[in-house]
Design a protein around this motif. Sequence first.
Motif, mmCIF file in Angstrom:
data_model
loop_
_atom_site.group_PDB
_atom_site.id
_atom_site.type_symbol
_atom_site.label_atom_id
_atom_site.label_comp_id
_atom_site.label_asym_id
_atom_site.label_seq_id
_atom_site.Cartn_x
_atom_site.Cartn_y
_atom_site.Cartn_z
ATOM 1 N N MET A 78 2.168 21.919 -23.430
ATOM 2 C CA MET A 78 2.244 20.981 -21.712
ATOM 3 C C MET A 78 1.084 19.739 -22.346
ATOM 4 S SD MET A 78 -1.173 21.839 -18.364
ATOM 5 C CE MET A 78 -2.389 21.574 -19.810
ATOM 6 N N GLN A 79 1.898 18.396 -21.955
ATOM 7 C CA GLN A 79 1.000 17.272 -21.672
ATOM 8 C C GLN A 79 -0.268 17.190 -20.335
ATOM 9 O OE1 GLN A 79 4.899 15.564 -21.954
ATOM 10 N NE2 GLN A 79 3.848 13.985 -23.116
ATOM 11 N N ARG A 80 -1.319 15.910 -20.910
ATOM 12 C CA ARG A 80 -1.844 15.611 -19.458
ATOM 13 C C ARG A 80 -1.211 14.364 -19.610
ATOM 14 N NH1 ARG A 80 -6.746 15.066 -22.054
ATOM 15 N NH2 ARG A 80 -7.756 14.336 -19.647
ATOM 16 N N ILE A 81 -1.019 13.365 -18.617
ATOM 17 C CA ILE A 81 -0.429 12.783 -17.882
ATOM 18 C C ILE A 81 -0.436 11.465 -16.683
ATOM 19 C CG2 ILE A 81 2.068 11.289 -17.178
ATOM 20 C CD1 ILE A 81 3.259 13.686 -18.575
ATOM 21 N N LEU A 82 -1.237 10.872 -17.271
ATOM 22 C CA LEU A 82 -2.229 9.485 -16.540
ATOM 23 C C LEU A 82 -1.276 8.401 -15.527
ATOM 24 C CD1 LEU A 82 -4.861 8.293 -14.498
ATOM 25 C CD2 LEU A 82 -4.849 7.526 -17.049
ATOM 26 N N ILE A 83 -0.900 8.587 -14.257
ATOM 27 C CA ILE A 83 -0.184 7.817 -13.929
ATOM 28 C C ILE A 83 -1.074 6.772 -12.717
ATOM 29 C CG2 ILE A 83 2.456 7.477 -12.370
ATOM 30 C CD1 ILE A 83 2.518 11.112 -13.143
ATOM 31 N N THR A 84 -1.145 5.824 -12.676
ATOM 32 C CA THR A 84 -0.663 4.811 -11.517
ATOM 33 C C THR A 84 0.073 3.841 -11.245
ATOM 34 O OG1 THR A 84 -1.729 2.960 -13.435
ATOM 35 C CG2 THR A 84 -3.036 4.520 -12.413
ATOM 36 N N SER A 85 0.382 3.613 -9.599
ATOM 37 C CA SER A 85 0.838 3.210 -9.439
ATOM 38 C C SER A 85 0.040 1.695 -8.454
ATOM 39 C CB SER A 85 1.223 3.530 -7.905
ATOM 40 O OG SER A 85 2.073 2.256 -7.091
ATOM 41 N N ALA A 86 0.626 0.792 -8.778
ATOM 42 C CA ALA A 86 -0.331 -0.773 -8.624
ATOM 43 C C ALA A 86 -0.484 -1.283 -7.081
ATOM 44 C CB ALA A 86 1.448 -2.367 -8.249
ATOM 45 N N LEU A 87 -1.398 -1.328 -7.056
ATOM 46 C CA LEU A 87 -2.239 -0.559 -5.590
ATOM 47 C C LEU A 87 -1.718 -2.338 -4.734
ATOM 48 C CD1 LEU A 87 -5.621 -1.031 -7.134
ATOM 49 C CD2 LEU A 87 -4.253 0.759 -7.327
ATOM 50 N N PRO A 88 -1.383 -1.564 -3.449
ATOM 51 C CA PRO A 88 -1.175 -2.133 -2.104
ATOM 52 C C PRO A 88 -2.442 -2.820 -1.517
ATOM 53 C CG PRO A 88 -1.630 -0.007 -1.343
ATOM 54 C CD PRO A 88 -2.175 -0.095 -2.818
ATOM 55 N N TYR A 89 -1.607 -4.234 -1.357
ATOM 56 C CA TYR A 89 -2.790 -5.480 -0.469
ATOM 57 C C TYR A 89 -2.975 -4.733 0.665
ATOM 58 C CZ TYR A 89 -5.121 -9.209 0.023
ATOM 59 O OH TYR A 89 -7.384 -9.704 -0.165
ATOM 60 N N ILE A 90 -3.879 -4.213 1.130
ATOM 61 C CA ILE A 90 -5.131 -4.462 2.097
ATOM 62 C C ILE A 90 -4.520 -4.862 3.048
ATOM 63 C CG2 ILE A 90 -7.141 -5.857 2.267
ATOM 64 C CD1 ILE A 90 -7.169 -2.234 2.825
ATOM 65 N N ASN A 91 -3.524 -5.941 3.375
ATOM 66 C CA ASN A 91 -3.415 -7.068 4.171
ATOM 67 C C ASN A 91 -1.477 -6.128 5.365
ATOM 68 O OD1 ASN A 91 -2.763 -9.080 5.972
ATOM 69 N ND2 ASN A 91 -2.180 -10.086 4.196
ATOM 70 N N GLY A 92 -2.188 -5.029 5.533
ATOM 71 C CA GLY A 92 -1.063 -4.800 6.793
ATOM 72 C C GLY A 92 -0.452 -4.277 5.677
ATOM 73 N N VAL A 93 0.761 -3.516 6.944
ATOM 74 C CA VAL A 93 1.397 -2.205 6.614
ATOM 75 C C VAL A 93 2.703 -2.642 5.623
ATOM 76 C CG1 VAL A 93 3.074 -1.081 7.592
ATOM 77 C CG2 VAL A 93 0.935 -0.728 8.738
ATOM 78 N N LYS A 94 3.059 -1.863 4.808
ATOM 79 C CA LYS A 94 3.916 -2.217 3.859
ATOM 80 C C LYS A 94 5.338 -2.510 4.383
ATOM 81 C CE LYS A 94 0.925 -3.863 2.046
ATOM 82 N NZ LYS A 94 0.282 -5.323 1.544
ATOM 83 N N HIS A 95 6.119 -2.865 3.513
ATOM 84 C CA HIS A 95 7.687 -2.999 3.377
ATOM 85 C C HIS A 95 7.972 -1.783 2.996
ATOM 86 C CE1 HIS A 95 8.718 -6.093 1.808
ATOM 87 N NE2 HIS A 95 8.260 -6.748 1.496
ATOM 88 N N LEU A 96 9.403 -1.635 3.110
ATOM 89 C CA LEU A 96 10.233 -0.697 1.844
ATOM 90 C C LEU A 96 10.513 -1.304 0.441
ATOM 91 C CD1 LEU A 96 12.932 0.923 4.107
ATOM 92 C CD2 LEU A 96 10.221 1.405 3.862
ATOM 93 N N GLY A 97 10.346 -2.869 0.801
ATOM 94 C CA GLY A 97 10.098 -3.227 -1.030
ATOM 95 C C GLY A 97 8.891 -3.238 -1.684
ATOM 96 N N ASN A 98 7.936 -2.744 -0.840
ATOM 97 C CA ASN A 98 6.520 -2.321 -1.525
ATOM 98 C C ASN A 98 6.702 -0.942 -2.538
ATOM 99 O OD1 ASN A 98 5.702 -4.987 0.892
ATOM 100 N ND2 ASN A 98 5.413 -4.854 -1.336
ATOM 101 N N LEU A 99 6.724 -0.049 -1.417
ATOM 102 C CA LEU A 99 7.099 0.837 -1.727
ATOM 103 C C LEU A 99 8.173 1.523 -2.634
ATOM 104 C CD1 LEU A 99 6.541 4.138 -0.208
ATOM 105 C CD2 LEU A 99 8.498 4.109 1.490
ATOM 106 N N VAL A 100 9.051 1.382 -2.586
ATOM 107 C CA VAL A 100 10.539 1.498 -3.594
ATOM 108 C C VAL A 100 10.114 0.219 -5.148
ATOM 109 C CG1 VAL A 100 12.033 -0.579 -3.556
ATOM 110 C CG2 VAL A 100 11.998 1.679 -4.447
ATOM 111 N N GLY A 101 8.901 -0.031 -4.609
ATOM 112 C CA GLY A 101 8.322 -0.833 -5.800
ATOM 113 C C GLY A 101 7.605 -0.574 -6.874
#
Length: 574
Positions: free
Chosen positions: A1-24
């Motif tokens: 078993m490994q230990r894996i730390l995963i971080t996704s880029a933080l979405p900016y607070i300014n409004g609802v994100k579009h699908l491009g932000n989501l898939v990126g």
Amino acid sequence: MQRILITSALPYINGVKHLGNLVGSMLPSDAYARFMRLRGHEVMFICATDEHGTPAEIAAANAGEPVAEYCARLAKVQNELHDGFRLSFDHFGRSSSERNHRLTQHFAGALADEGYIYEVTEDQMWSETDGRFLPDRYIEGTCPNCGYDRARGDQCENCTKQLDPTDLIDPRSAISGSTEVFARETKHLYLKQSALRDEIRSWIGTKTDWPILVTSIARKWLDDGDGLRDRGITRDLDWGIAVKRGDADWPGMEGKVFYVWFDAPIEYIAATAEWADANGKSEADWRRWWRTDEGAEDVRYVQIMGKDNVPFHTLSFPATIMGSGEPWKLVDYLKGFNWLTYEGGKFSTSQGRGIFMDQALEILPPDYWRWWLLSNAPESADSDFTWEVFQGGVNKDLADVLGNFVSRVTKFCRSKFGEVVPEGGAPGEAEAALAVEVQARLDGYASAMEAVEMRKATAELRALWVAGNEYLQHAEPWAVFKTDPERAAMIVRTALNLAALYATVSRPFVPDACDTLAEAFGLAPDARWPESAEAALGALAAGHAFTVPENLFRKITDEEREEWAARFAGEAEG
RNA sequence: GGGCCCGUAGCUCAACUGGUUAGAGCAGUCCGCUCAUAACGGAUUGGUUGGGGGUUCAAGUCCCUCCGGGCCUACCA
């Protein structure tokens, strides 16, 4: 078993994100995190809102809300949408958290102690009417080069010439339109990234397995002109993290805050601390993910982001960590995504062009989006969303290949043997060949996921689903049943086991369908990756009861496609 | 202006450090099956790898050049 730390880029607070932000960033991170859990690894999957900076203040002002309330509201909205898309964060934090305030101030203090911080007195554009300093981009005026009257302070978008706000003729505030804007002296802290250039460069040099997109961006910044430049890490804003040196005040920096790009990556760490706070865990519980002197030396840290974020993650954030002189975990693998475009153009918030996360969930369940977006992720180049391709992909892959397989095998079994895994017969050559094929697909799928290659992974998973249809077609239990019911029972039993296998291994991409299947087959929702294909094909023993699930996926009709294409085209043409 | 990436069948994409007749999915055509969401399986049509030049025994893969598209260029985040 490994230990894996995963971080996704933080979405900016300014409004609802579009699908491009989501898939990126968030969606591939989630698939990766889910896969690693499936494999039995210990995973910490972290994300958060990125709340500071000028755009948040302005958006709040436009909404007529205090910025803190605005951010709290939007953070909640984003969280609900993440649930809607089944993003399985261990914790989704906020960069405005108390934890991040303290940790950001701590890093600044450590950097100062190590001699990597210095003060610079410089001129910034000040708007008298707005009562604030404005970033170059928020100054508009007439371009001295081409005469375009809406050039920005950083660049004229008409002639693309680089500008300085003081170059503009008749400069004005892009917020209020006020012409009372002028350069005014202010003092800021700079991070001496230049002194860390060689250290960063040799560190990047060891990352031979990173995508070329990522290392080329990093090298460009390291070697362009005079090399890596120092960077201002403070701003004259109200909303943000007060400039302090650890716990102590920072003389001369009163009323200033840290630059959003200084505090945002630190939030990866702070959000893990927030996770501990929210779950009754200890300091040691989160520090073992981040401090190489407190248990993180064997952690594999993977960051996933859109390409716009790459310089900050390959240079600025590592500079912060290296310069602190403290043993914080550096990223081990960094995956950068290109952009998703919409029908050949850009997603546009202002024109309402393209699909935003809330709208997507209004028209279809999350699995449809997850599957298409990840199987068409912009990995090697920008990729384009079109309704026609989306409809084709979803209908074929999900409804016809996966959904129909489950449907045909469960319904056939019910009609001939009842809702129970039938007994009798023994596996033969066809089943041995199937096991070989399934093993090959599982292996291919797994190695693509290990490498964070979403397109390849989904292609392998799809091929695994196709293998089920191939097997059934060749084994033809409906014909065999007439002469050799025992053998037909064995075939159906094998096919039911395939469906159960799909319920487990498809979870990174279509979690809802997997839940439905797991429930129908009475499987544990946290079932692990199988030991082997052979074992998986015999996992459900004869006599195991199941129910025929509702159709897993419906098809998108041509009428729907046309209606949606019209609805999301945006107000302007093209 | 500078830098980077991309341009491969109608569409979306593959092809490790150059190495047998450039592969797959979708769409198209034909055949088969009838358990199933008119679903599935098999076969098959289709590319002088954007144009031109060069290096090499050998190039989609390396070099030069031109054309086209995209991104970045540090105070938007």
